[in-house]
Design an enzyme around this catalytic site. Structure first.
Site, short mmCIF file in Angstrom:
data_model
loop_
_atom_site.label_atom_id
_atom_site.label_comp_id
_atom_site.label_asym_id
_atom_site.label_seq_id
_atom_site.Cartn_x
_atom_site.Cartn_y
_atom_site.Cartn_z
CD1 TRP A 100 46.27 69.90 36.13
CD2 TRP A 100 45.18 68.31 35.14
NE1 TRP A 100 45.42 70.41 35.65
CE2 TRP A 100 44.84 69.55 34.84
CE3 TRP A 100 44.80 67.25 34.13
CZ2 TRP A 100 43.67 69.98 33.68
CZ3 TRP A 100 43.45 67.42 33.28
CH2 TRP A 100 43.13 68.97 33.07
CG ASP A 167 52.00 67.29 34.12
OD1 ASP A 167 52.18 68.21 33.12
OD2 ASP A 167 50.64 67.30 34.33
CE LYS A 191 46.57 74.05 30.76
NZ LYS A 191 47.14 72.57 31.57
C1 LIG Z 1 46.26 71.37 31.69
C2 LIG Z 1 47.15 70.38 32.24
C3 LIG Z 1 47.17 68.97 31.98
C4 LIG Z 1 46.07 68.66 31.01
O1 LIG Z 1 46.52 68.82 29.78
P1 LIG Z 1 45.90 68.11 28.54
O2 LIG Z 1 46.62 68.60 27.23
O3 LIG Z 1 44.43 69.08 28.29
O4 LIG Z 1 45.87 66.88 28.54
C5 LIG Z 1 47.73 68.19 32.75
N1 LIG Z 1 48.69 68.46 33.66
C6 LIG Z 1 48.80 69.94 33.95
C7 LIG Z 1 49.76 70.51 35.05
C8 LIG Z 1 48.02 70.83 33.18
O5 LIG Z 1 47.98 72.08 33.74
#
Ligand SMILES: *Cc1c(COP(=O)(O)O)cnc(C)c1O
Length: 354
Positions: A100, A167, A191
């Site tokens: 990511w 993030d 998540k």
């Molecule tokens: C799942 C995830 C993403 C991607 O998220 P989307 O909503 O599918 O764009 C980005 N960063 C992290 C840390 C993730 O776990």
């Protein structure tokens, strides 16, 4: 049979949240209407959005500190782009700790100079790079607090003299931190806080408005702040379920309370991984994630048997990411300690029978 949901995302939500959400889809607040067939500008929905925003800020301890909470669409992946669009004028520093982060780096390159100040990519992302030299003349530092795919997590964040962007998609609301260290936090809901379809963005307003480029409205954080996440139709269902999950967390005692349970779950699983000779952890011990535990069988011939035992025990979603293989147990907030207990019993059963 009870199913124990270890899915990495979209992932487990509290049962009572799912029950309330189901009811609201059929008949919201006894209105005779479904939550998903009323106007997002109705009083009922506006109060849901307000509550979702204020709960996020209060749980993070960021009320009255110059932060705004937004619920937008496009997933965390759109924030890779939106962050750079709004904040990258000259150069920005990024730490590459997983797929990511790597994607975030690629997106940012279109907007300015991107310095990769630390990376564990060549070593299979098995650790968090430390003791980095981070230049001071940067627009911001971007990092990923928890690496969902590889299973590492920051236990200590680097000190930096520039806005810190994080993030937190896979560990937001899972542990206490001084969240005021961060200037912008974003997290896809699916998540740890709700269904897919909305992204929470918590941003300190004072970092915005500094780049000279024209920003299209839908990508402009300031526009979304001015319109209180209603510039365009929000993902009403995803925002509602996120609000319910945050209320559930607040009733439980907030982040400090869930952190205790999360630590217990992680300790239970990692001690089995370390003590059981049939399993080995994928990443450096000091960087292990409390949310996503990655591990492998030391003897691959036991794979079919272990998978069968998991299936019989109701363990679901334990397969590793398609890019890594092995196993990954995601232990998000809504996963009960009991589920980890069931998995650990199966792992020790395998050792007894092998
Ligand atoms: C799942 C995830 C993403 C991607 O998220 P989307 O909503 O599918 O764009 C980005 N960063 C992290 C840390 C993730 O776990």
């Amino acid at each position: 049979m009870k199913i124990h949901n270890f899915s990495a995302g979209p992932s487990i939500l509290p049962k009572e949240v799912l029950e309330k959400a189901s009811q609201a889809v059929l008949n919201f607040n006894d209105s005779g209407l479904s939550l998903i067939e009323i106007s997002h500008r109705s009083k009922d929905f506006v109060s849901i959005m307000d509550k979702a925003q204020s709960l996020a800020l209060s749980l993070l301890g960021l009320e009255n500190k110059g932060y705004k909470a937004l619920y937008l669409q496009g997933g965390a992946s759109l924030e890779f782009l939106r962050v750079a669009y709004n904040l990258l004028e000259q150069k920005a520093a990024y730490i590459n700790t997983g797929t990511w982060s790597d994607n975030a780096i690629e997106e940012a390159k279109a907007f300015g100079e991107v310095l990769e100040v630390g990376s564990s990519k060549k070593q299979g992302y098995k650790f968090i790079p430390k003791n980095l030299v981070i230049p001071t003349d940067i627009d911001y530092l971007h990092l990923t607090s928890n690496n969902t795919i590889y299973g590492t997590q920051y236990q200590q964040f680097p000190e930096v003299n520039a806005p810190l962007i994080c993030d937190m998609s896979s560990d937001i609301f899972s542990r206490t931190l001084d969240f005021s260290k961060f200037d912008l936090i974003y997290a896809g809901a699916q998540k740890n806080m709700g269904p897919a379809g909305t992204t929470l963005i918590v941003v300190k307003e004072s970092i915005l408005g500094k780049v000279t480029r024209h920003i299209p409205s839908i990508l402009d954080y300031k526009c979304h702040i001015a319109k209180e996440s209603m510039f365009n139709t929000p993902a009403v269902f995803a925002v509602y379920v996120s609000m319910l999950t945050l209320s559930w967390l607040q009733d439980l005692g907030g982040i400090a309370a869930i952190e205790k349970i999360n630590r217990k779950k992680a300790r239970l699983l990692y001690s089995e991984i370390d003590l059981n000779p049939l399993f080995s952890g994928y990443v450096a011990k000091e960087d292990r994630s409390y949310m996503n535990a990655t591990f492998n069988l030391t003897d691959v011939t036991l794979e079919a048997r272990f998978n069968e035992m998991c299936k019989e025990g109701g363990i679901s979603g334990l397969n590793g990411h398609r890019s890594v293989g092995g196993y990954r147990a995601s232990m998000y907030n809504a996963l009960p300690l009991e589920s980890v207990g069931v998995l650990v019993d199966i792992m020790s059963d395998l050792e007894r029978k092998a």
